[in-house]
Design an enzyme around this catalytic site. Structure first.
Site, mmCIF file in Angstrom:
data_model
loop_
_atom_site.group_PDB
_atom_site.id
_atom_site.type_symbol
_atom_site.label_atom_id
_atom_site.label_comp_id
_atom_site.label_asym_id
_atom_site.label_seq_id
_atom_site.Cartn_x
_atom_site.Cartn_y
_atom_site.Cartn_z
ATOM 1 C CB SER A 42 -0.760 0.110 1.487
ATOM 2 O OG SER A 42 -0.186 -0.192 2.319
ATOM 3 N N GLY A 76 -5.141 -0.575 5.581
ATOM 4 C CA GLY A 76 -5.694 -1.222 6.830
ATOM 5 C C GLY A 76 -6.868 -0.802 7.432
ATOM 6 C CB CYS A 118 0.070 -4.842 1.709
ATOM 7 S SG CYS A 118 -0.963 -4.084 2.883
ATOM 8 C CG ASN A 119 1.421 -8.161 7.139
ATOM 9 O OD1 ASN A 119 1.461 -9.260 7.884
ATOM 10 N ND2 ASN A 119 2.540 -7.508 6.833
ATOM 11 C CD GLU A 165 3.624 5.748 6.283
ATOM 12 O OE1 GLU A 165 3.241 6.714 5.964
ATOM 13 O OE2 GLU A 165 3.505 4.623 5.759
ATOM 14 C CB CYS A 168 1.497 -4.446 10.411
ATOM 15 S SG CYS A 168 1.304 -2.901 9.750
ATOM 16 C CB THR A 169 4.624 -3.313 5.946
ATOM 17 O OG1 THR A 169 3.532 -2.591 6.045
ATOM 18 C CG2 THR A 169 4.170 -4.160 4.829
ATOM 19 C CG HIS A 170 4.251 0.610 8.653
ATOM 20 N ND1 HIS A 170 3.675 0.059 7.510
ATOM 21 C CD2 HIS A 170 4.380 2.096 8.330
ATOM 22 C CE1 HIS A 170 3.303 0.819 6.661
ATOM 23 N NE2 HIS A 170 4.008 2.102 7.319
HETATM 24 N N1 DGL Z 1 1.201 -2.267 4.445
HETATM 25 C C1 DGL Z 1 -0.034 -2.411 5.356
HETATM 26 C C2 DGL Z 1 0.092 -3.838 6.192
HETATM 27 O O1 DGL Z 1 1.002 -4.439 5.981
HETATM 28 C C3 DGL Z 1 0.111 -1.095 6.432
HETATM 29 C C4 DGL Z 1 -0.256 0.036 6.157
HETATM 30 C C5 DGL Z 1 -1.916 0.250 5.506
HETATM 31 O O2 DGL Z 1 -2.540 0.096 6.162
HETATM 32 O O3 DGL Z 1 -1.689 0.332 4.146
HETATM 33 O O4 DGL Z 1 -1.061 -4.229 6.569
#
Ligand code: DGL
Length: 280
Positions: free
Chosen positions: A17, A49, A79-80, A158, A190-192
């Site tokens: 994302s 998300g 992206c999860n 972020e 989650c990626t972050h």
């Molecule tokens: N990349 C999303 C995930 O891993 C986190 C950021 C989003 O909500 O887009 O779920």
């Protein structure tokens, strides 16, 4: 999974994302430095998300179609949220083999736990989908899974607030219930979240193993490419290309924190060009 033969020199396509999937890309670069990669960050439509499954599926199909048209040998959904919601429909829609990040994290959690009590944190949509719970219990149906959405973690990362008082307070609040549940393993779904490992570890204590889906995923990718004999053999012609749907400058600035490497060769594309890439 069947991978096409003689495609070693083709790139791996990865979408997320936004910037978060760069944690997965970083792990791929580290383990598979010869591979060419094309990364698509849908920065105009982030975050996924908090969106409905229908919207996440629509975006995921569009992103996949864009990358597949670039001639990739393998599609990675970094992206999860997108993995949790749309991996199956992507697999049904396209011929190119596609991998999400949920199964690797779930498998690693099952092998790490000693007491069978596993926590999962992720975005609201990921947690609501129950995808991690199902994946974990498919590997071990006696595992007890405790889930908790942690939506504020994404903007905190972020913002670059990785280890300050505000983040520590938010983490303590989010994770209090999981700590009481006596889990010994926690999936960073989650990626972050890998960027918040220090804060999360400080709350959960050293007795809880943190599972980073990004690292687990790259190990699986290497195995898969090697089993299919399509690992790229050398660095001749290797490239790393990035596409974003909004400001390349912001992607470059924030992305550096995730990739820990300079990001070059970024092209901005219009969301409308993704929307026309696939009819859903
Ligand atoms: N990349 C999303 C995930 O891993 C986190 C950021 C989003 O909500 O887009 O779920």
């Amino acid at each position: 999974m069947k991978l096409e033969k003689n495609t070693a020199d083709k790139p791996i396509g990865i979408f997320d994302s936004g910037v978060g999937g760069l944690t997965v890309l970083k792990a791929i670069h580290a383990l598979l430095p010869n591979e060419s990669t094309i990364y698509l960050g849908d920065t105009a439509r982030v975050p996924y998300g908090i969106r409905s499954p229908e919207t996440v599926t629509k975006y995921s199909l569009e992103n996949s179609s864009f990358l597949i048209e670039k001639g990739i040998k393998l599609l990675i959904i970094a992206c999860n949220t997108a993995s949790a919601i749309s991996l199956e429909v992507i697999k049904q829609t396209f011929d190119v083999p596609a991998l999400g990040v949920i199964d690797s994290g779930a498998r690693a959690a099952v092998s790490a736990t000693r007491n069978g009590r596993i926590g999962v944190i992720g975005t609201e949509t990921t947690i609501k989908s129950g995808a991690y719970r199902r994946a974990i219990q498919s590997f071990d149906d006696s595992a007890v899974v405790f889930e908790r959405p942690c939506p504020l973690f994404v903007p905190l990362v972020e913002e670059g607030w990785l280890d300050i008082d505000v983040t520590q307070l938010v983490a303590a609040r989010y994770l209090a219930g999981l700590k009481q549940s006596m889990i010994d393993t926690l999936v960073l779904g989650c990626t972050h979240y890998p960027l918040l490992k220090n804060v999360i570890r400080a709350v959960m204590g050293d007795g809880v193993t943190l599972i980073d889906s990004a690292i687990e995923k790259s190990l699986n990718i290497r195995q898969l490419l090697s089993d299919s004999d399509i690992l790229k053999k050398d660095s001749i012609g290797t490239f790393r290309k990035y596409y974003v749907t909004d400001s390349p400058e912001r992607f470059q600035k924030i992305g550096k924190r995730f990739l820990e490497d300079p990001i070059e060769d970024i092209t901005k594309i219009e969301v409308t060009s993704l929307e026309t890439a696939v009819a859903v």
